[in-house]
Design a protein around this motif. Structure first.
Motif, PDB file in Angstrom:
ATOM      1  N   GLY A  82       6.531  11.746 -11.749  1.00  0.00           N
ATOM      2  CA  GLY A  82       5.416  10.820 -11.659  1.00  0.00           C
ATOM      3  C   GLY A  82       5.820   9.356 -11.706  1.00  0.00           C
ATOM      4  N   GLN A  83       7.123   9.078 -11.781  1.00  0.00           N
ATOM      5  CA  GLN A  83       7.576   7.693 -11.812  1.00  0.00           C
ATOM      6  C   GLN A  83       7.556   7.098 -10.405  1.00  0.00           C
ATOM      7  OE1 GLN A  83       9.568  10.289 -11.844  1.00  0.00           O
ATOM      8  NE2 GLN A  83      11.547   9.837 -10.910  1.00  0.00           N
ATOM      9  N   VAL A  84       7.288   5.803 -10.317  1.00  0.00           N
ATOM     10  CA  VAL A  84       7.296   5.116  -9.033  1.00  0.00           C
ATOM     11  C   VAL A  84       8.743   4.775  -8.700  1.00  0.00           C
ATOM     12  CG1 VAL A  84       6.532   3.083  -7.753  1.00  0.00           C
ATOM     13  CG2 VAL A  84       4.992   4.172  -9.387  1.00  0.00           C
ATOM     14  N   VAL A  85       9.272   5.380  -7.638  1.00  0.00           N
ATOM     15  CA  VAL A  85      10.650   5.149  -7.220  1.00  0.00           C
ATOM     16  C   VAL A  85      10.739   3.860  -6.411  1.00  0.00           C
ATOM     17  CG1 VAL A  85      12.565   6.093  -5.869  1.00  0.00           C
ATOM     18  CG2 VAL A  85      11.113   7.618  -7.218  1.00  0.00           C
ATOM     19  N   LYS A  86       9.783   3.645  -5.511  1.00  0.00           N
ATOM     20  CA  LYS A  86       9.808   2.462  -4.651  1.00  0.00           C
ATOM     21  C   LYS A  86       8.388   2.158  -4.218  1.00  0.00           C
ATOM     22  CE  LYS A  86      12.370  -0.108  -1.661  1.00  0.00           C
ATOM     23  NZ  LYS A  86      13.504  -0.907  -1.852  1.00  0.00           N
ATOM     24  N   ARG A  87       8.077   0.889  -4.099  1.00  0.00           N
ATOM     25  CA  ARG A  87       6.759   0.444  -3.671  1.00  0.00           C
ATOM     26  C   ARG A  87       6.954  -0.684  -2.667  1.00  0.00           C
ATOM     27  NH1 ARG A  87       1.816   1.304  -5.890  1.00  0.00           N
ATOM     28  NH2 ARG A  87       2.506   2.077  -7.888  1.00  0.00           N
ATOM     29  N   GLY A  88       6.088  -0.780  -1.668  1.00  0.00           N
ATOM     30  CA  GLY A  88       6.255  -1.847  -0.699  1.00  0.00           C
ATOM     31  C   GLY A  88       5.123  -1.949   0.302  1.00  0.00           C
ATOM     32  N   HIS A  89       5.248  -2.979   1.155  1.00  0.00           N
ATOM     33  CA  HIS A  89       4.232  -3.250   2.165  1.00  0.00           C
ATOM     34  C   HIS A  89       4.483  -2.489   3.462  1.00  0.00           C
ATOM     35  CE1 HIS A  89       2.240  -6.415  -0.119  1.00  0.00           C
ATOM     36  NE2 HIS A  89       3.435  -6.785  -0.507  1.00  0.00           N
ATOM     37  N   GLU A  90       5.721  -2.024   3.679  1.00  0.00           N
ATOM     38  CA  GLU A  90       6.063  -1.295   4.899  1.00  0.00           C
ATOM     39  C   GLU A  90       6.610   0.085   4.535  1.00  0.00           C
ATOM     40  OE1 GLU A  90       8.541  -3.498   7.504  1.00  0.00           O
ATOM     41  OE2 GLU A  90       7.340  -5.323   7.297  1.00  0.00           O
ATOM     42  N   LEU A  91       6.395   1.040   5.426  1.00  0.00           N
ATOM     43  CA  LEU A  91       6.778   2.430   5.167  1.00  0.00           C
ATOM     44  C   LEU A  91       8.294   2.636   5.192  1.00  0.00           C
ATOM     45  CD1 LEU A  91       5.965   5.349   4.675  1.00  0.00           C
ATOM     46  CD2 LEU A  91       5.644   5.601   7.136  1.00  0.00           C
ATOM     47  N   GLY A  92       9.004   2.001   6.130  1.00  0.00           N
ATOM     48  CA  GLY A  92      10.444   2.213   6.289  1.00  0.00           C
ATOM     49  C   GLY A  92      11.254   1.976   5.020  1.00  0.00           C
ATOM     50  N   PRO A  93      11.146   0.796   4.400  1.00  0.00           N
ATOM     51  CA  PRO A  93      11.907   0.555   3.169  1.00  0.00           C
ATOM     52  C   PRO A  93      11.510   1.464   2.009  1.00  0.00           C
ATOM     53  CG  PRO A  93      11.178  -1.518   4.121  1.00  0.00           C
ATOM     54  CD  PRO A  93      10.516  -0.422   4.905  1.00  0.00           C
ATOM     55  N   VAL A  94      10.263   1.923   1.994  1.00  0.00           N
ATOM     56  CA  VAL A  94       9.816   2.817   0.924  1.00  0.00           C
ATOM     57  C   VAL A  94      10.480   4.192   1.072  1.00  0.00           C
ATOM     58  CG1 VAL A  94       7.804   4.000  -0.049  1.00  0.00           C
ATOM     59  CG2 VAL A  94       7.671   1.579   0.533  1.00  0.00           C
ATOM     60  N   LEU A  95      10.722   4.625   2.311  1.00  0.00           N
ATOM     61  CA  LEU A  95      11.359   5.923   2.552  1.00  0.00           C
ATOM     62  C   LEU A  95      12.894   5.856   2.448  1.00  0.00           C
ATOM     63  CD1 LEU A  95       9.261   7.245   5.572  1.00  0.00           C
ATOM     64  CD2 LEU A  95       9.021   7.831   3.151  1.00  0.00           C
TER      65      LEU A  95
ATOM     66  N   MET B 113       0.806  -1.227   0.000  1.00  0.00           N
ATOM     67  CA  MET B 113       0.000   0.000   0.000  1.00  0.00           C
ATOM     68  C   MET B 113       0.835   1.272   0.000  1.00  0.00           C
ATOM     69  SD  MET B 113      -1.751   0.279   3.693  1.00  0.00           S
ATOM     70  CE  MET B 113      -0.850   0.170   5.197  1.00  0.00           C
ATOM     71  N   TRP B 114       2.167   1.170   0.174  1.00  0.00           N
ATOM     72  CA  TRP B 114       3.020   2.358   0.196  1.00  0.00           C
ATOM     73  C   TRP B 114       3.738   2.527  -1.125  1.00  0.00           C
ATOM     74  CZ3 TRP B 114       2.247   5.588   3.971  1.00  0.00           C
ATOM     75  CH2 TRP B 114       1.729   5.114   5.162  1.00  0.00           C
ATOM     76  N   ALA B 115       3.827   3.769  -1.593  1.00  0.00           N
ATOM     77  CA  ALA B 115       4.558   4.072  -2.828  1.00  0.00           C
ATOM     78  C   ALA B 115       5.274   5.405  -2.670  1.00  0.00           C
ATOM     79  CB  ALA B 115       3.607   4.135  -4.022  1.00  0.00           C
ATOM     80  N   LEU B 116       6.488   5.455  -3.190  1.00  0.00           N
ATOM     81  CA  LEU B 116       7.259   6.692  -3.258  1.00  0.00           C
ATOM     82  C   LEU B 116       7.276   7.108  -4.711  1.00  0.00           C
ATOM     83  CD1 LEU B 116       9.068   8.760  -1.786  1.00  0.00           C
ATOM     84  CD2 LEU B 116      11.002   7.281  -2.340  1.00  0.00           C
ATOM     85  N   ILE B 117       6.698   8.270  -4.999  1.00  0.00           N
ATOM     86  CA  ILE B 117       6.556   8.767  -6.368  1.00  0.00           C
ATOM     87  C   ILE B 117       7.500   9.946  -6.561  1.00  0.00           C
ATOM     88  CG2 ILE B 117       4.928   9.595  -8.111  1.00  0.00           C
ATOM     89  CD1 ILE B 117       4.101   6.906  -6.940  1.00  0.00           C
TER      90      ILE B 117
END
Length: 113
Positions: A87-100, A79-83
């Motif tokens: 507009g490109q998706v830099v990182k996506r994941g289930h936990e906030l820490g690795p996405v940041l 549910m977490w995405a770093l855009i």
């Protein structure tokens, strides 16, 4: 004793919002990026499907990064995405820490002996 006022929009049906620990983690990173001189402004958008935290270099530009929480993708991509800014998706994941993590890497500095 003071009265505790709940965070706006929390508990409304059909509204996606950041929980307190999630928002604390994001705002902690934002504060460190401000102290380092990378960011100057932010915006929070709490919508029906997605909650978005956007960080800006300047208030007049597009956001440099957006952190999106989309609970509909919880069982798929996470549910977490770093855009990024374009507009490109830099990182996506289930936990906030690795996405940041890609943003936190920008704060690291090489120290020589």
């Amino acid at each position: 004793m003071g009265v505790v006022t709940p965070f706006p929009n929390v508990g409304r049906p059909g509204q996606v919002a950041f929980e307190r620990p999630e928002l604390n983690r994001i705002l902690d990173l934002y504060g460190r990026m401000v102290a380092a001189g990378h960011w100057r402004d932010y915006a929070i958008d709490l919508g029906r499907d997605v909650a978005v935290f956007a960080a800006f270099r300047r208030a007049t530009e597009r956001p440099e990064f957006r952190v999106e929480k989309n609970p509909a993708l919880r069982n798929r991509q996470g549910m977490w995405a770093l855009i990024g800014e374009a507009g490109q998706v830099v990182k996506r994941g289930h936990e906030l820490g690795p996405v940041l993590a890609p943003i936190e890497r920008r704060l690291m500095k090489l120290v020589e002996d």
